[in-house]
Design a protein around this motif. Sequence first.
Motif, PDB file in Angstrom:
ATOM      1  N   ILE A 175       0.924  -1.320  -0.006  1.00  0.00           N
ATOM      2  CA  ILE A 175      -0.015   0.021   0.212  1.00  0.00           C
ATOM      3  C   ILE A 175       0.885   1.063  -0.155  1.00  0.00           C
ATOM      4  N   ILE A 176       0.621   2.060  -0.817  1.00  0.00           N
ATOM      5  CA  ILE A 176       1.457   3.399  -1.114  1.00  0.00           C
ATOM      6  C   ILE A 176       0.541   4.553  -0.806  1.00  0.00           C
ATOM      7  N   GLY A 177      -0.758   4.430  -0.603  1.00  0.00           N
ATOM      8  CA  GLY A 177      -1.693   5.554  -0.218  1.00  0.00           C
ATOM      9  C   GLY A 177      -2.930   5.260  -0.441  1.00  0.00           C
ATOM     10  N   ARG A 178      -3.690   6.293  -0.626  1.00  0.00           N
ATOM     11  CA  ARG A 178      -5.279   6.144  -0.800  1.00  0.00           C
ATOM     12  C   ARG A 178      -5.783   7.372  -1.838  1.00  0.00           C
ATOM     13  N   ASN A 179      -6.944   6.767  -2.340  1.00  0.00           N
ATOM     14  CA  ASN A 179      -7.418   7.610  -3.519  1.00  0.00           C
ATOM     15  C   ASN A 179      -8.818   7.974  -2.723  1.00  0.00           C
ATOM     16  N   GLN A 180      -8.891   9.316  -2.377  1.00  0.00           N
ATOM     17  CA  GLN A 180     -10.017  10.019  -1.606  1.00  0.00           C
ATOM     18  C   GLN A 180     -10.681  10.658  -2.099  1.00  0.00           C
ATOM     19  N   GLY A 181     -12.147  10.807  -2.441  1.00  0.00           N
ATOM     20  CA  GLY A 181     -12.908  11.871  -3.167  1.00  0.00           C
ATOM     21  C   GLY A 181     -14.343  11.408  -3.308  1.00  0.00           C
ATOM     22  N   MET A 182     -14.809  12.066  -4.258  1.00  0.00           N
ATOM     23  CA  MET A 182     -16.423  12.053  -4.461  1.00  0.00           C
ATOM     24  C   MET A 182     -16.722  11.665  -5.938  1.00  0.00           C
ATOM     25  N   GLY A 183     -17.658  11.316  -6.307  1.00  0.00           N
ATOM     26  CA  GLY A 183     -18.350  11.574  -7.615  1.00  0.00           C
ATOM     27  C   GLY A 183     -19.536  11.665  -7.810  1.00  0.00           C
ATOM     28  N   VAL A 184     -20.001  12.582  -8.700  1.00  0.00           N
ATOM     29  CA  VAL A 184     -21.469  12.879  -8.991  1.00  0.00           C
ATOM     30  C   VAL A 184     -22.001  12.401 -10.110  1.00  0.00           C
ATOM     31  N   GLY A 185     -23.064  11.712 -10.388  1.00  0.00           N
ATOM     32  CA  GLY A 185     -23.655  11.386 -11.626  1.00  0.00           C
ATOM     33  C   GLY A 185     -24.086  12.603 -12.439  1.00  0.00           C
ATOM     34  N   GLU A 221     -26.626   8.851 -17.836  1.00  0.00           N
ATOM     35  CA  GLU A 221     -26.291   7.833 -16.881  1.00  0.00           C
ATOM     36  C   GLU A 221     -24.973   7.151 -17.177  1.00  0.00           C
ATOM     37  N   ASN A 222     -24.074   7.586 -18.213  1.00  0.00           N
ATOM     38  CA  ASN A 222     -22.917   7.069 -18.400  1.00  0.00           C
ATOM     39  C   ASN A 222     -21.672   7.604 -18.237  1.00  0.00           C
ATOM     40  N   SER A 223     -21.614   8.694 -17.273  1.00  0.00           N
ATOM     41  CA  SER A 223     -20.516   9.094 -16.892  1.00  0.00           C
ATOM     42  C   SER A 223     -20.839  10.010 -15.478  1.00  0.00           C
ATOM     43  N   GLY A 224     -19.876  10.284 -14.809  1.00  0.00           N
ATOM     44  CA  GLY A 224     -19.804  11.104 -13.540  1.00  0.00           C
ATOM     45  C   GLY A 224     -18.708  11.890 -13.545  1.00  0.00           C
ATOM     46  N   LEU A 225     -18.834  13.284 -12.651  1.00  0.00           N
ATOM     47  CA  LEU A 225     -17.886  13.832 -12.557  1.00  0.00           C
ATOM     48  C   LEU A 225     -17.073  13.650 -11.219  1.00  0.00           C
ATOM     49  N   THR A 226     -15.846  13.317 -11.279  1.00  0.00           N
ATOM     50  CA  THR A 226     -15.013  13.178  -9.934  1.00  0.00           C
ATOM     51  C   THR A 226     -14.148  14.136  -9.436  1.00  0.00           C
ATOM     52  N   ASN A 227     -13.947  14.430  -8.230  1.00  0.00           N
ATOM     53  CA  ASN A 227     -12.856  15.314  -7.946  1.00  0.00           C
ATOM     54  C   ASN A 227     -12.246  14.401  -6.576  1.00  0.00           C
ATOM     55  N   GLN A 263      -9.309  16.122 -11.248  1.00  0.00           N
ATOM     56  CA  GLN A 263     -10.684  16.348 -11.528  1.00  0.00           C
ATOM     57  C   GLN A 263     -10.798  15.909 -12.792  1.00  0.00           C
ATOM     58  N   GLY A 264     -12.300  15.354 -13.032  1.00  0.00           N
ATOM     59  CA  GLY A 264     -12.613  14.911 -14.384  1.00  0.00           C
ATOM     60  C   GLY A 264     -13.721  13.991 -14.582  1.00  0.00           C
ATOM     61  N   LEU A 265     -14.110  13.497 -15.794  1.00  0.00           N
ATOM     62  CA  LEU A 265     -15.348  12.790 -16.046  1.00  0.00           C
ATOM     63  C   LEU A 265     -14.748  11.303 -15.734  1.00  0.00           C
ATOM     64  N   PHE A 266     -15.642  10.502 -15.135  1.00  0.00           N
ATOM     65  CA  PHE A 266     -15.650   8.992 -15.129  1.00  0.00           C
ATOM     66  C   PHE A 266     -16.431   8.217 -15.975  1.00  0.00           C
ATOM     67  N   PRO A 267     -16.276   7.518 -17.096  1.00  0.00           N
ATOM     68  CA  PRO A 267     -17.234   7.086 -17.947  1.00  0.00           C
ATOM     69  C   PRO A 267     -17.695   5.692 -17.359  1.00  0.00           C
ATOM     70  N   VAL A 268     -18.847   5.107 -17.480  1.00  0.00           N
ATOM     71  CA  VAL A 268     -19.151   3.860 -17.332  1.00  0.00           C
ATOM     72  C   VAL A 268     -18.863   3.200 -18.557  1.00  0.00           C
ATOM     73  N   ALA A 269     -17.990   2.383 -18.512  1.00  0.00           N
ATOM     74  CA  ALA A 269     -17.232   1.869 -19.740  1.00  0.00           C
ATOM     75  C   ALA A 269     -16.747   0.459 -19.654  1.00  0.00           C
ATOM     76  N   PRO A 270     -16.498  -0.289 -20.495  1.00  0.00           N
ATOM     77  CA  PRO A 270     -16.172  -1.787 -20.398  1.00  0.00           C
ATOM     78  C   PRO A 270     -14.785  -1.538 -19.968  1.00  0.00           C
ATOM     79  N   LEU A 271     -14.344  -2.958 -19.145  1.00  0.00           N
ATOM     80  CA  LEU A 271     -12.997  -3.173 -18.769  1.00  0.00           C
ATOM     81  C   LEU A 271     -12.029  -2.858 -19.935  1.00  0.00           C
TER      82      LEU A 271
END
Length: 172
Positions: A80-90, A95-101, A119-127
């Motif tokens: 473990i080298i750290g943490r990814n801490q934040g929030m996302g808003v649909g 309903e195919n992406s959300g804004l993350t901060n 900060q930026g968009l997080f798409p709902v997308a295939p692996l």
Amino acid sequence: MASSSFFFFFLLFAAAAASPNPNGYMHLRFYNHERILGSGSDATVVYAVERTSSTSGAGFGNVIVYDNLLRAGVEPDSPIIGRNQGMGVGSSLAENSGLTNFQLVFTAGKYNGSSLALQGLFPVAPLGTVFERAIIGGTGKFRLARGYLLTTEVHATNTTLTGQLDAYITFR
């Protein structure tokens, strides 16, 4: 004589490899290990507001918060080298992406005590889909950082999601 010239060459090479990039650029790779929504009491992603029912959390108006592990490798037992801490808003009616901060907070190793702000968009997308978010700042060794983060989801189970994060960082 040959061994002393090898030693001198090795010292020169080691000094060059350790010196900072003269262009103020660096690339880091690490892995985000997430316990996905609905995976029980040890989930690292939870709803803060569930306005719209959605299996991905990206329902319009939904708010999720997360505190995921950053690891050196894709394996669940890698350091473990750290943490990814934040929030996302649909933020998409489709309903195919959300804004993350979020912040990548380093708690071990060379960057312990430093963080990157993104900060930026997080798409709902295939692996395997690659998507990009902006590096908008940092603290500690990343003070005044700018750049971008490429994320590729590389492994998924019913309860976990692992993403490869490639940070391309420049400094002012």
